[in-house]
Design a protein around this motif. Structure first.
Motif, PDB file in Angstrom:
ATOM      1  N   THR A  70      98.426 104.162  48.123  1.00  0.00           N
ATOM      2  CA  THR A  70      98.589 105.179  47.084  1.00  0.00           C
ATOM      3  C   THR A  70     100.010 104.597  46.573  1.00  0.00           C
ATOM      4  O   THR A  70     100.388 104.430  45.362  1.00  0.00           O
ATOM      5  CB  THR A  70      98.201 106.166  47.208  1.00  0.00           C
ATOM      6  OG1 THR A  70      96.606 106.526  47.363  1.00  0.00           O
ATOM      7  CG2 THR A  70      98.335 106.994  45.923  1.00  0.00           C
ATOM      8  N   LYS A  71     100.897 104.829  47.404  1.00  0.00           N
ATOM      9  CA  LYS A  71     102.287 104.649  47.333  1.00  0.00           C
ATOM     10  C   LYS A  71     102.763 103.196  46.920  1.00  0.00           C
ATOM     11  O   LYS A  71     103.287 103.182  45.783  1.00  0.00           O
ATOM     12  CB  LYS A  71     102.951 105.031  48.633  1.00  0.00           C
ATOM     13  CG  LYS A  71     103.163 106.623  48.979  1.00  0.00           C
ATOM     14  CD  LYS A  71     104.023 107.123  48.186  1.00  0.00           C
ATOM     15  CE  LYS A  71     105.586 106.820  48.438  1.00  0.00           C
ATOM     16  NZ  LYS A  71     106.372 107.580  47.808  1.00  0.00           N
ATOM     17  N   SER A  74     101.793 103.060  43.557  1.00  0.00           N
ATOM     18  CA  SER A  74     102.140 103.964  42.330  1.00  0.00           C
ATOM     19  C   SER A  74     103.056 103.483  41.253  1.00  0.00           C
ATOM     20  O   SER A  74     103.137 103.953  40.165  1.00  0.00           O
ATOM     21  CB  SER A  74     102.888 105.226  43.143  1.00  0.00           C
ATOM     22  OG  SER A  74     103.993 104.528  43.717  1.00  0.00           O
ATOM     23  N   ALA A  77     100.863 101.874  38.612  1.00  0.00           N
ATOM     24  CA  ALA A  77      99.924 103.450  38.123  1.00  0.00           C
ATOM     25  C   ALA A  77     100.875 104.108  37.171  1.00  0.00           C
ATOM     26  O   ALA A  77     100.304 104.580  36.080  1.00  0.00           O
ATOM     27  CB  ALA A  77      99.301 103.972  39.105  1.00  0.00           C
ATOM     28  N   PHE A  78     102.163 104.134  37.652  1.00  0.00           N
ATOM     29  CA  PHE A  78     103.035 105.044  36.670  1.00  0.00           C
ATOM     30  C   PHE A  78     103.139 104.324  35.243  1.00  0.00           C
ATOM     31  O   PHE A  78     103.130 104.715  34.236  1.00  0.00           O
ATOM     32  CB  PHE A  78     104.382 105.210  37.391  1.00  0.00           C
ATOM     33  CG  PHE A  78     105.383 106.150  36.712  1.00  0.00           C
ATOM     34  CD1 PHE A  78     105.071 107.542  36.476  1.00  0.00           C
ATOM     35  CD2 PHE A  78     106.643 105.702  36.457  1.00  0.00           C
ATOM     36  CE1 PHE A  78     105.734 108.403  35.945  1.00  0.00           C
ATOM     37  CE2 PHE A  78     107.373 106.549  35.838  1.00  0.00           C
ATOM     38  CZ  PHE A  78     107.185 107.769  35.483  1.00  0.00           C
ATOM     39  N   PHE A  81     100.143 104.536  33.256  1.00  0.00           N
ATOM     40  CA  PHE A  81      99.961 106.240  32.538  1.00  0.00           C
ATOM     41  C   PHE A  81     100.994 106.104  31.622  1.00  0.00           C
ATOM     42  O   PHE A  81     100.481 106.936  30.605  1.00  0.00           O
ATOM     43  CB  PHE A  81     100.278 106.958  34.082  1.00  0.00           C
ATOM     44  CG  PHE A  81     100.349 108.422  33.326  1.00  0.00           C
ATOM     45  CD1 PHE A  81      98.921 109.024  33.008  1.00  0.00           C
ATOM     46  CD2 PHE A  81     101.694 108.937  32.995  1.00  0.00           C
ATOM     47  CE1 PHE A  81      99.232 110.368  32.757  1.00  0.00           C
ATOM     48  CE2 PHE A  81     101.666 110.249  32.635  1.00  0.00           C
ATOM     49  CZ  PHE A  81     100.224 111.015  32.389  1.00  0.00           C
ATOM     50  N   GLU A 108      99.857 115.050  36.101  1.00  0.00           N
ATOM     51  CA  GLU A 108      99.513 113.797  36.304  1.00  0.00           C
ATOM     52  C   GLU A 108     100.858 112.924  36.418  1.00  0.00           C
ATOM     53  O   GLU A 108     101.164 111.952  37.366  1.00  0.00           O
ATOM     54  CB  GLU A 108      98.702 112.986  35.417  1.00  0.00           C
ATOM     55  CG  GLU A 108      98.219 111.840  36.137  1.00  0.00           C
ATOM     56  CD  GLU A 108      97.876 111.458  37.426  1.00  0.00           C
ATOM     57  OE1 GLU A 108      97.591 110.301  38.046  1.00  0.00           O
ATOM     58  OE2 GLU A 108      97.446 112.540  37.921  1.00  0.00           O
ATOM     59  N   ARG A 111     103.100 114.136  39.152  1.00  0.00           N
ATOM     60  CA  ARG A 111     102.577 113.598  40.633  1.00  0.00           C
ATOM     61  C   ARG A 111     102.748 111.927  41.034  1.00  0.00           C
ATOM     62  O   ARG A 111     103.165 111.615  41.558  1.00  0.00           O
ATOM     63  CB  ARG A 111     100.811 113.601  40.714  1.00  0.00           C
ATOM     64  CG  ARG A 111     100.391 113.154  42.041  1.00  0.00           C
ATOM     65  CD  ARG A 111      98.667 113.087  41.727  1.00  0.00           C
ATOM     66  NE  ARG A 111      98.427 111.981  41.122  1.00  0.00           N
ATOM     67  CZ  ARG A 111      98.007 110.808  41.395  1.00  0.00           C
ATOM     68  NH1 ARG A 111      98.284 110.548  42.790  1.00  0.00           N
ATOM     69  NH2 ARG A 111      97.619 109.805  40.680  1.00  0.00           N
ATOM     70  N   LEU A 112     102.635 111.118  39.672  1.00  0.00           N
ATOM     71  CA  LEU A 112     102.956 109.811  39.833  1.00  0.00           C
ATOM     72  C   LEU A 112     104.318 109.414  40.027  1.00  0.00           C
ATOM     73  O   LEU A 112     104.697 108.686  40.670  1.00  0.00           O
ATOM     74  CB  LEU A 112     102.475 109.021  38.451  1.00  0.00           C
ATOM     75  CG  LEU A 112     100.933 108.930  38.611  1.00  0.00           C
ATOM     76  CD1 LEU A 112     100.547 108.263  36.932  1.00  0.00           C
ATOM     77  CD2 LEU A 112     100.461 108.091  39.418  1.00  0.00           C
TER      78      LEU A 112
END
Length: 165
Positions: A70-71, A74, A77-78, A81, A108, A111-112
């Motif tokens: 996940t890291k 990220s 994903a950021f 988003f 969210e 979190r990201l």
């Protein structure tokens, strides 16, 4: 290995999580991940580990692997988003994008962002909690009855050979 204990003992799982399982020739024992050889007491303690304790260690390592994955993902994903918010802006600034977000989207975003800016944590026992899927699991986590809410690296402060409660 004894198989009489039903629940994994946190102190043994903590010791196993700090173990390099290659037996050292000079001490005929395992060693800590930092290279320090196990004392005779630590080696005897680790050898009393049950299958359940090795399974708990394996589950925790799996959760840590998921965390690292996940890291690693990220930053992308950021960016994915943020893209729809940035497309709406003439002045493409992060603060402006945040103003367009709902409360859930800000949650969210936080979190990201945390995943992106915080360094990767090292593995240690009980640092990476299992995800609760039921009310029963969540209740056990908050009451500590399964000892999943503890966060400690290495052996608990009460001492290596203290009886578990």
């Amino acid at each position: 290995m004894p198989e009489t204990d039903i629940r994994p003992r946190p102190d043994i799982v903590a010791l196993l999580s700090d173990t390099d399982f290659k037996r050292r020739r000079d001490t005929r024992a395992w060693s800590h991940r930092d290279g320090r050889p196990f004392s005779k007491e630590e080696q005897a303690f680790a050898l009393r580990a049950t299958r359940g304790e090795f399974e708990e260690l394996s589950a925790q390592l799996g959760r840590y692997t998921e965390y690292k994955h996940t890291k690693d993902e990220s930053p992308e994903a950021f960016q994915r988003f943020l893209a729809p918010f940035m497309e709406q802006l003439t002045q493409k600034k992060l603060g402006n994008a945040v103003q367009l977000m709902t409360e859930d989207e800000r949650t969210e975003f936080d979190r990201l962002l945390g995943l992106v800016i915080e360094p990767i944590l090292p593995f240690c026992a009980y640092a990476f909690r299992r995800r609760s899927t039921s009310l029963h699991d969540r209740r056990e986590e908050t009451t500590g009855s399964r000892d999943l809410t503890q966060r400690h690296c290495g052996v608990p402060k009460r001492g290596l050979l203290s009886p578990t409660t």
